[in-house]
Design a protein around this motif. Structure first.
Motif, mmCIF file in Angstrom:
data_model
loop_
_atom_site.group_PDB
_atom_site.id
_atom_site.type_symbol
_atom_site.label_atom_id
_atom_site.label_comp_id
_atom_site.label_asym_id
_atom_site.label_seq_id
_atom_site.Cartn_x
_atom_site.Cartn_y
_atom_site.Cartn_z
ATOM 1 N N ALA A 33 0.841 -1.203 0.000
ATOM 2 C CA ALA A 33 0.000 0.000 0.000
ATOM 3 C C ALA A 33 0.875 1.251 0.000
ATOM 4 O O ALA A 33 2.045 1.207 0.380
ATOM 5 C CB ALA A 33 -0.927 -0.006 1.212
ATOM 6 N N ALA A 34 0.296 2.371 -0.412
ATOM 7 C CA ALA A 34 1.073 3.591 -0.630
ATOM 8 C C ALA A 34 0.802 4.640 0.446
ATOM 9 O O ALA A 34 -0.274 4.692 1.049
ATOM 10 C CB ALA A 34 0.772 4.172 -2.006
ATOM 11 N N LEU A 35 1.806 5.482 0.661
ATOM 12 C CA LEU A 35 1.723 6.606 1.591
ATOM 13 C C LEU A 35 2.484 7.766 0.977
ATOM 14 O O LEU A 35 3.506 7.556 0.297
ATOM 15 C CB LEU A 35 2.332 6.228 2.944
ATOM 16 N N GLN A 36 2.015 8.971 1.202
ATOM 17 C CA GLN A 36 2.678 10.158 0.672
ATOM 18 C C GLN A 36 3.395 10.914 1.777
ATOM 19 O O GLN A 36 2.827 11.191 2.832
ATOM 20 C CB GLN A 36 1.654 11.080 -0.004
ATOM 21 N N ARG A 53 16.557 14.753 -8.261
ATOM 22 C CA ARG A 53 16.578 15.555 -9.483
ATOM 23 C C ARG A 53 17.019 14.755 -10.704
ATOM 24 O O ARG A 53 16.659 15.098 -11.834
ATOM 25 C CB ARG A 53 17.473 16.773 -9.278
ATOM 26 N N THR A 54 17.760 13.680 -10.480
ATOM 27 C CA THR A 54 18.174 12.821 -11.595
ATOM 28 C C THR A 54 17.227 11.644 -11.791
ATOM 29 O O THR A 54 17.390 10.879 -12.747
ATOM 30 C CB THR A 54 19.600 12.295 -11.370
ATOM 31 N N GLY A 55 16.263 11.488 -10.889
ATOM 32 C CA GLY A 55 15.319 10.380 -10.991
ATOM 33 C C GLY A 55 15.807 9.081 -10.410
ATOM 34 O O GLY A 55 15.086 8.070 -10.449
ATOM 35 N N HIS A 56 17.018 9.054 -9.842
ATOM 36 C CA HIS A 56 17.584 7.814 -9.330
ATOM 37 C C HIS A 56 16.994 7.393 -7.992
ATOM 38 O O HIS A 56 17.261 6.287 -7.508
ATOM 39 C CB HIS A 56 19.108 7.949 -9.190
ATOM 40 N N VAL A 57 16.188 8.270 -7.373
ATOM 41 C CA VAL A 57 15.607 7.913 -6.082
ATOM 42 C C VAL A 57 14.469 6.904 -6.235
ATOM 43 O O VAL A 57 14.179 6.144 -5.302
ATOM 44 C CB VAL A 57 15.103 9.181 -5.350
ATOM 45 N N VAL A 58 13.842 6.881 -7.404
ATOM 46 C CA VAL A 58 12.748 5.936 -7.636
ATOM 47 C C VAL A 58 13.298 4.508 -7.604
ATOM 48 O O VAL A 58 14.270 4.192 -8.288
ATOM 49 C CB VAL A 58 12.047 6.216 -8.975
ATOM 50 N N GLY A 59 12.681 3.672 -6.792
ATOM 51 C CA GLY A 59 13.149 2.302 -6.614
ATOM 52 C C GLY A 59 14.104 2.140 -5.445
ATOM 53 O O GLY A 59 14.399 1.015 -5.048
ATOM 54 N N HIS A 60 14.580 3.265 -4.875
ATOM 55 C CA HIS A 60 15.512 3.199 -3.747
ATOM 56 C C HIS A 60 14.759 2.780 -2.492
ATOM 57 O O HIS A 60 13.632 3.194 -2.256
ATOM 58 C CB HIS A 60 16.169 4.556 -3.532
ATOM 59 N N ARG A 61 15.401 1.963 -1.662
ATOM 60 C CA ARG A 61 14.781 1.461 -0.432
ATOM 61 C C ARG A 61 15.136 2.363 0.744
ATOM 62 O O ARG A 61 16.280 2.810 0.878
ATOM 63 C CB ARG A 61 15.249 0.035 -0.159
ATOM 64 N N PHE A 62 14.139 2.610 1.603
ATOM 65 C CA PHE A 62 14.314 3.485 2.751
ATOM 66 C C PHE A 62 13.787 2.806 4.010
ATOM 67 O O PHE A 62 13.028 1.833 3.948
ATOM 68 C CB PHE A 62 13.551 4.800 2.557
ATOM 69 N N VAL A 94 9.634 21.835 -2.172
ATOM 70 C CA VAL A 94 9.258 20.703 -1.319
ATOM 71 C C VAL A 94 9.184 19.451 -2.196
ATOM 72 O O VAL A 94 8.535 19.467 -3.245
ATOM 73 C CB VAL A 94 7.901 20.950 -0.631
ATOM 74 N N TRP A 95 9.854 18.403 -1.752
ATOM 75 C CA TRP A 95 9.800 17.141 -2.485
ATOM 76 C C TRP A 95 8.689 16.285 -1.910
ATOM 77 O O TRP A 95 8.630 16.030 -0.706
ATOM 78 C CB TRP A 95 11.140 16.416 -2.418
ATOM 79 N N VAL A 96 7.799 15.825 -2.782
ATOM 80 C CA VAL A 96 6.687 14.964 -2.389
ATOM 81 C C VAL A 96 7.013 13.547 -2.855
ATOM 82 O O VAL A 96 7.225 13.310 -4.050
ATOM 83 C CB VAL A 96 5.368 15.446 -3.020
ATOM 84 N N PHE A 97 7.084 12.637 -1.900
ATOM 85 C CA PHE A 97 7.445 11.249 -2.191
ATOM 86 C C PHE A 97 6.214 10.361 -2.041
ATOM 87 O O PHE A 97 5.470 10.469 -1.055
ATOM 88 C CB PHE A 97 8.523 10.749 -1.220
ATOM 89 N N ARG A 98 6.029 9.484 -3.004
ATOM 90 C CA ARG A 98 5.033 8.419 -2.863
ATOM 91 C C ARG A 98 5.805 7.140 -2.599
ATOM 92 O O ARG A 98 6.647 6.732 -3.418
ATOM 93 C CB ARG A 98 4.168 8.283 -4.119
ATOM 94 N N ILE A 99 5.544 6.542 -1.458
ATOM 95 C CA ILE A 99 6.269 5.337 -1.066
ATOM 96 C C ILE A 99 5.287 4.175 -0.900
ATOM 97 O O ILE A 99 4.113 4.385 -0.584
ATOM 98 C CB ILE A 99 7.054 5.547 0.253
ATOM 99 N N THR A 100 5.758 2.972 -1.156
ATOM 100 C CA THR A 100 4.957 1.781 -0.910
ATOM 101 C C THR A 100 5.578 1.002 0.241
ATOM 102 O O THR A 100 6.798 0.946 0.392
ATOM 103 C CB THR A 100 4.867 0.887 -2.153
ATOM 104 N N MET A 101 4.710 0.414 1.043
ATOM 105 C CA MET A 101 5.148 -0.268 2.256
ATOM 106 C C MET A 101 5.785 -1.619 1.944
ATOM 107 O O MET A 101 5.303 -2.380 1.110
ATOM 108 C CB MET A 101 3.967 -0.485 3.200
ATOM 109 N N ASP A 102 6.875 -1.881 2.664
ATOM 110 C CA ASP A 102 7.519 -3.190 2.608
ATOM 111 C C ASP A 102 7.333 -3.841 3.982
ATOM 112 O O ASP A 102 6.457 -3.439 4.743
ATOM 113 C CB ASP A 102 8.991 -3.023 2.234
ATOM 114 N N VAL A 103 8.158 -4.803 4.338
ATOM 115 C CA VAL A 103 8.019 -5.508 5.602
ATOM 116 C C VAL A 103 8.379 -4.594 6.778
ATOM 117 O O VAL A 103 8.964 -3.518 6.604
ATOM 118 C CB VAL A 103 8.904 -6.768 5.617
ATOM 119 N N TYR A 104 8.031 -5.047 7.980
ATOM 120 C CA TYR A 104 8.388 -4.319 9.190
ATOM 121 C C TYR A 104 9.811 -4.671 9.614
ATOM 122 O O TYR A 104 10.233 -5.830 9.489
ATOM 123 C CB TYR A 104 7.437 -4.677 10.332
#
Length: 356
Positions: A33-36, A53-62, A94-104
């Motif tokens: 599921a997604a969270l902003q 700014r280079t688009g490399h953050v997409v797919g990065h794990r946090f 302001v950077w707006v991130f859409r993230i999807t949940m992974d495991v706890y």
């Protein structure tokens, strides 16, 4: 202490109500599921800003974590969820991130005692950044070592996190925290997986079950507490009670959904919120809840039926022009009328074609 995991870090504090509620939502949401989230560029590391700014953050794990407001004397830090960035967009600095949940994350070896947890958080806060200059503290950074592990029991990992969040004054020990399971199709027990944008795909006219678990560190007496459910959009209905009383410290129940007939893919949203307005808390009011988005699609039998009716309509409309001059006008009109009716049914999608 547990092994470190190398990944980016998103922090949310209790400086604003919305930030603290993001923490509880991330704790509640099912995997996928997604969270902003949103971060002013001033509070992001330079390298993360470059990645955005280079688009490399997409797919990065946090690692998404709670951190106490730096203006407080106490400094708690509690990891909440592994997540992945699926979209990042800059709006006015302001950077707006859409993230999807992974495991706890697994934090079973983190202290549960409030004083020890605060001391541990104070140490980690110093590791992350200079607390003496909070204006430049990195609340979002591309890389940071936090002592967490990946567990193999999602429910148990959730429980460890909930226990530690309940020790934080901002959340309060009487507050019910929730965990929402993934949607499950009832007729075949198929577990639904969200797509890359965090939306769960469902098929029309089927029944689904969503298991909701809740837990509180202490029972809040006899005060009234319920979980409210609501659906937005025309693609589904809730067929279980809209309000479920929480009569104990911990338990679980099922929310039942029925997807409705649709003529084209339709979005709908399920809201789940804990109503604790009548419970006295030392912490400030926070909304405990989450939202799930579904995309309801037409079932395959109905699509096949619609294609068949469309073909029949086209044939019936074409037949009058192919008939010989001796064919009565009444017959031509009747055949054309049948074709028009069939075309209307196929176009509206409101018939019962393909229903089970």
């Amino acid at each position: 202490m547990s092994n470190s995991v190398r990944l980016g870090l998103f922090l949310a504090s209790d400086a604003r109500t919305q930030y603290a509620e993001d923490v509880l939502t991330a704790l509640a949401l099912p995997t996928g599921a997604a969270l902003q989230l949103r971060y002013d560029v001033r509070y992001m590391s330079d390298e993360l800003t470059r990645m955005c700014r280079t688009g490399h953050v997409v797919g990065h794990r946090f690692l998404f974590s709670f951190i106490s407001s730096l203006s407080d004397t106490n400094h708690y830090l509690v990891p909440v969820r592994f997540c992945q960035v699926v979209n990042a967009q800059e709006v006015g600095g302001v950077w707006v991130f859409r993230i999807t949940m992974d495991v706890y994350p697994l934090i079973d070896d983190w202290p549960e005692d409030a004083a020890e947890l605060e001391a541990h958080g104070r140490h980690l806060t110093r590791v992350i950044g200079d607390v003496n200059t909070p204006a430049s503290f990195p609340f979002a950074t591309h890389s940071c070592r936090i002592p967490v592990r990946v567990g193999d029991d999602d429910a148990l990992c959730w429980k460890h996190i909930a226990r530690r969040l309940s020790a934080v004054p901002a959340f309060g020990e009487n507050r019910h925290l929730i965990k929402i399971g993934p949607p499950v199709e009832l007729n075949n027990s198929r577990v639904l997986r969200a797509d890359a944008t965090g939306i769960f795909p469902v098929i029309e006219e089927r029944n689904y079950r969503i298991t909701v678990s809740y837990w509180a560190a202490h029972q809040a007496g006899d005060e009234h507490c319920e979980i409210e459910t609501a659906i937005w959009g025309e693609g589904a209905d809730i067929i279980s009670p809209l309000r479920t009383p929480l009569k104990s410290r911990y338990d679980s129940f099922d929310v039942l959904l029925k997807s409705l007939p649709v003529s084209s893919p339709s979005l709908c949203r399920l809201d789940l919120n804990v109503d604790q307005r009548e419970i006295s808390m030392t912490a400030y009011p926070l909304k405990v809840g989450a939202q799930l988005t579904f995309r309801v699609s037409t079932s395959r039998p109905r699509v096949i039926a619609r294609v068949g009716v469309s073909a029949l309509a086209a044939l019936l409309l074409a037949v009058p022009s192919m008939l010989g001059p001796g064919t009565p006008v009444e017959a031509r009109v009747a055949i054309a009328g049948l074709g028009a009716v069939a075309l209307g049914i196929a176009s509206s999608g409101a018939g019962t074609w393909g229903r089970k």
